[in-house]
Design an enzyme around this catalytic site. Sequence first.
Site, PDB file in Angstrom:
ATOM      1  N   HIS A 135      63.801   2.024  72.258  1.00  0.00           N
ATOM      2  CA  HIS A 135      62.631   1.153  72.377  1.00  0.00           C
ATOM      3  C   HIS A 135      62.897  -0.013  73.321  1.00  0.00           C
ATOM      4  O   HIS A 135      64.027  -0.483  73.439  1.00  0.00           O
ATOM      5  CB  HIS A 135      62.241   0.581  71.002  1.00  0.00           C
ATOM      6  CG  HIS A 135      61.238   1.406  70.280  1.00  0.00           C
ATOM      7  ND1 HIS A 135      59.979   0.951  69.957  1.00  0.00           N
ATOM      8  CD2 HIS A 135      61.308   2.667  69.802  1.00  0.00           C
ATOM      9  CE1 HIS A 135      59.312   1.896  69.304  1.00  0.00           C
ATOM     10  NE2 HIS A 135      60.101   2.943  69.203  1.00  0.00           N
ATOM     11  N   THR A 194      56.692  11.883  75.017  1.00  0.00           N
ATOM     12  CA  THR A 194      55.759  11.240  75.943  1.00  0.00           C
ATOM     13  C   THR A 194      55.606   9.746  75.691  1.00  0.00           C
ATOM     14  O   THR A 194      54.902   9.067  76.429  1.00  0.00           O
ATOM     15  CB  THR A 194      54.378  11.905  75.867  1.00  0.00           C
ATOM     16  OG1 THR A 194      53.914  11.882  74.514  1.00  0.00           O
ATOM     17  CG2 THR A 194      54.456  13.351  76.340  1.00  0.00           C
ATOM     18  N   GLU A 219      55.196   5.761  74.008  1.00  0.00           N
ATOM     19  CA  GLU A 219      54.099   4.901  73.565  1.00  0.00           C
ATOM     20  C   GLU A 219      53.887   3.796  74.589  1.00  0.00           C
ATOM     21  O   GLU A 219      54.833   3.320  75.220  1.00  0.00           O
ATOM     22  CB  GLU A 219      54.429   4.248  72.207  1.00  0.00           C
ATOM     23  CG  GLU A 219      54.776   5.211  71.091  1.00  0.00           C
ATOM     24  CD  GLU A 219      56.267   5.505  71.022  1.00  0.00           C
ATOM     25  OE1 GLU A 219      57.078   4.742  71.607  1.00  0.00           O
ATOM     26  OE2 GLU A 219      56.628   6.503  70.393  1.00  0.00           O
ATOM     27  N   GLY A 254      51.575  17.116  67.597  1.00  0.00           N
ATOM     28  CA  GLY A 254      50.332  17.861  67.577  1.00  0.00           C
ATOM     29  C   GLY A 254      50.561  19.218  68.214  1.00  0.00           C
ATOM     30  O   GLY A 254      51.613  19.481  68.798  1.00  0.00           O
TER      31      GLY A 254
END
Length: 327
Positions: free
Chosen positions: A49, A115, A117, A184
């Site tokens: 991050h 991918t 954030e 997903g």
Amino acid sequence: MSADALRVAGRMVSFGYFLASEEYGPDELVRQAKLAEQAGFERLWISDHYHPWNSEQGNSPFVWSVIGALSQATDLPVTTAVTCPIMRIHPAVIAQAAATASVQTHGTFRLGVGTGEALNEHVLGDRWPPIGVRLEMLEEAVAIIRALHTGEQTTHRGKYYTVEEAQLYTTPDQPVPVYVSGFGPQATRLAARLGDGYCTVTPNKELIDLFRAEGGGDKPVQAGMKVCYGPDAEAAAKTAHRLWGNQLVPGQLGQILPNPSDFEQATTQVTVDAVAGAMACGPDKQRYFDTVRSYLDAGVDELYIQQIGPDQEQFFEFWTEQLAGEF
């Protein structure tokens, strides 16, 4: 049975510890990794991050520096969970970082990619693209990383990236395995086609079965889960809510909100009871057992567990004395 590998429905399953770069500084992450190894955990996940999800978490050390320290402090394999190689850092640079990490860990490093954030990737002022574009970017980025991991000179002029006469001179004996995250169906199908393994954070058997059916086969499936062990269930739930209430922010907000303050605002809609219902909090052994079992039953091969908050030693003691022998 100890917390090492076990057989579930014909699969070998092992447990790892999930190091949260958003919540802890570099020295504490290394300390937790040592505790995890002593407690019998076999491997490490570490988040990558630029920002924490909220100011209460309050950290975001540079993951590649921490991985270097981990390689000298423990013998555990390390996977990034996950690195976004499409915007904030060019895939050619990620390729170099991953190759060095693999050399440092004697070939046991796994590059987990996704991918990303907007929270982390908007910081250079780039437009945050829609998911379809990000998936295209990820596929091209992984191709660049793999080409560079051969050690051969690489030139690439693609739709999203340019690499000109780049060559890595410090490379592992074998290319770094690339595991792809998917939350997903679209991303999961890409992971099945593109990845050497699959990363997720939910016990979603439907998606794991999709990964295997679409080409994932018997490739490893990694998953991460959060818990908040403590002697008082209500206090533990409040700690989990304060630090990780963002886990329950609905829909696509987790991908599109750009700042920790935005997540803090969104989390005002998340209750303590909702957090307590979503993750194991407190001292109830059965709750932890049931949560872990849900991941194993969904088809996970490697399960990484993160203890929320400051009570790390208590959690590792609880794990070794009360939980590890249950699986």
